[in-house]
Design a protein around this motif. Sequence first.
Motif, PDB file in Angstrom:
ATOM      1  N   ARG A 134     -14.713  34.045   5.812  1.00  0.00           N
ATOM      2  CA  ARG A 134     -16.025  34.043   5.147  1.00  0.00           C
ATOM      3  C   ARG A 134     -16.920  35.138   5.714  1.00  0.00           C
ATOM      4  NH1 ARG A 134     -20.797  32.678   6.655  1.00  0.00           N
ATOM      5  NH2 ARG A 134     -20.051  31.700   8.586  1.00  0.00           N
ATOM      6  N   GLN A 138     -18.520  38.260   3.609  1.00  0.00           N
ATOM      7  CA  GLN A 138     -19.968  38.340   3.429  1.00  0.00           C
ATOM      8  C   GLN A 138     -20.579  39.518   4.182  1.00  0.00           C
ATOM      9  OE1 GLN A 138     -21.336  34.399   4.535  1.00  0.00           O
ATOM     10  NE2 GLN A 138     -20.968  33.590   2.466  1.00  0.00           N
ATOM     11  N   ARG A 139     -19.932  39.955   5.243  1.00  0.00           N
ATOM     12  CA  ARG A 139     -20.460  41.067   6.032  1.00  0.00           C
ATOM     13  C   ARG A 139     -20.558  42.348   5.216  1.00  0.00           C
ATOM     14  NH1 ARG A 139     -16.863  41.279  10.297  1.00  0.00           N
ATOM     15  NH2 ARG A 139     -18.170  39.932  11.593  1.00  0.00           N
ATOM     16  N   ALA A 143     -18.917  37.937  -2.107  1.00  0.00           N
ATOM     17  CA  ALA A 143     -19.235  36.524  -2.317  1.00  0.00           C
ATOM     18  C   ALA A 143     -18.054  35.683  -1.859  1.00  0.00           C
ATOM     19  CB  ALA A 143     -19.532  36.259  -3.785  1.00  0.00           C
ATOM     20  N   PHE A 144     -18.342  34.657  -1.075  1.00  0.00           N
ATOM     21  CA  PHE A 144     -17.299  33.761  -0.558  1.00  0.00           C
ATOM     22  C   PHE A 144     -17.361  32.440  -1.307  1.00  0.00           C
ATOM     23  CE2 PHE A 144     -15.847  30.427   2.403  1.00  0.00           C
ATOM     24  CZ  PHE A 144     -14.568  30.900   2.667  1.00  0.00           C
TER      25      PHE A 144
END
Length: 512
Positions: A134, A138-139, A143-144
């Motif tokens: 995740r 996201q980094r 979108a996770f």
Amino acid sequence: MGRNIRKRRTPLATKVLAGAAALALGGGGLVWANFYASAHESNNQSWGGNQTKAATAQVATISCPDVGQRLTNVPWRARQGVATELANLDKQITEAYNRLASTRQAQTNDPSFVQNAIVGPLKDKRTATIDRIRIDIQRVGGAFNNALSQLSACTTQSANQTNAGGQNNGQTGGQQNNGGQQQGGQQQGGQQQGGQQQGNNGGQGGDGPAAADFVDITKVAPNVQGRPAQLQNASTGTFTTRCGVNANQNHNSDNVIVAPGVTNGAHHVHDYVGNQKVNAFSSNQTFLQGGTSCQNRNDLSAYYWPVIREQDGTQEQDANADGGGKDLNVGKILVAQQAQIKYVGSPASKVVAMPQFLRIITGDAKAFVNGPANANAHWSCTGFENKVQLTDKYPICPQGSQVVRSFAFQSCWDGQNIDSANHRTHVAFADPASGVCPNGFKAIPQLTMRLVYNVPQPVVQADGTVKNAYAVDGFPEELHKPITDHDDFISVTTGGLANRIANCVNSGRNCA
């Protein structure tokens, strides 16, 4: 890189009937009829060098949700980090399975041992790893899907149970084992020493194959159906590339498609033909510099598949290595006598050339615990290929007949991506009835492969042992089931070869 999330899922029985098409030998060469769809089991064992025995089983293996299959949108900049974490998930399952296999006495003494000492801690590790996935996504602004966080829990699985939905009754799309109850798999236990197995366990290092994984092909009802009728715009040609059988033993247990940058990412050994510089650290640039085993020097494509091993008690040279004995793949590696690689056309349309560096995986190395949705194994014997194709059984061939593994890759491409996050959704199978690609997909030359092996004839004896057992390499928790057979491909060509293949197929010629 954009992702196409369309996925074709066909029920197991439909895939077996539609996925196997006639294969015949004649006129001094192989006559192929296409496969247009994907086709598709702890017992106590006694190891005696080349014998394996099936009995009643309880907990056979560990079944964990396949996180990688659910990832359909991973930003390119997160790909390496996510691939590393997915490989960590595989490593965690392998370690938990090995602990399951080596603690049978503790499990007998304490009914809660498996949950408290193996499954529970495994869930904690997976929770942390999925969270790192995740963070990686996201980094970089991706979108996770938070539903993936619910995939950390694993379960135990008995030998006659799969995630396909309960017990296997011994039939799969026309494949029948006397209509009886499937008893596949086996109970693991003991430690392999000197090519023998301590404890009452057997098969490959104690985890398969089992007697119920084999079937006398002469007793299986024919299950092969013809291919779709050709439409007016069909592409009827073929292009054969001759790349050898890996006689030079180019092996490793990496998988650069699924686990780039991760040593032993496959946990099983591959044969490689074509490109000679394929490992976990290969790149598109190194592929172009890798050389080839193919007679056509412009064919730098990577063709690779898991080895099969003979269960004769022989210690292979990788008996103490990753992918080999350390991952419970033991026995003598068998080299194919023939490896026939052919590109064929579509019965419904012309094809477009494959894009450079296109990656395709056909079949599922985890089909025993994942279920058969992505399975595409075809096992048969010479003289029977146009009659019987098996997906969840190893064939016992009659005298004078050889074991055959056949693969028919996805023949439809989304027209944009050379890969996808789960390595599946950028390609698709054509409709088995019509040969037409799904909406938004283009027909490409279909890669077909046929591997022929000299295998000593397995014999299921009266006491339940199998003499001369053989099995495909795989992840330890998959128990070396035949349904896990799979094949990998990376298209790498120079000198306009990709266009020549497409033109040959479209013009109806047979080229080599």
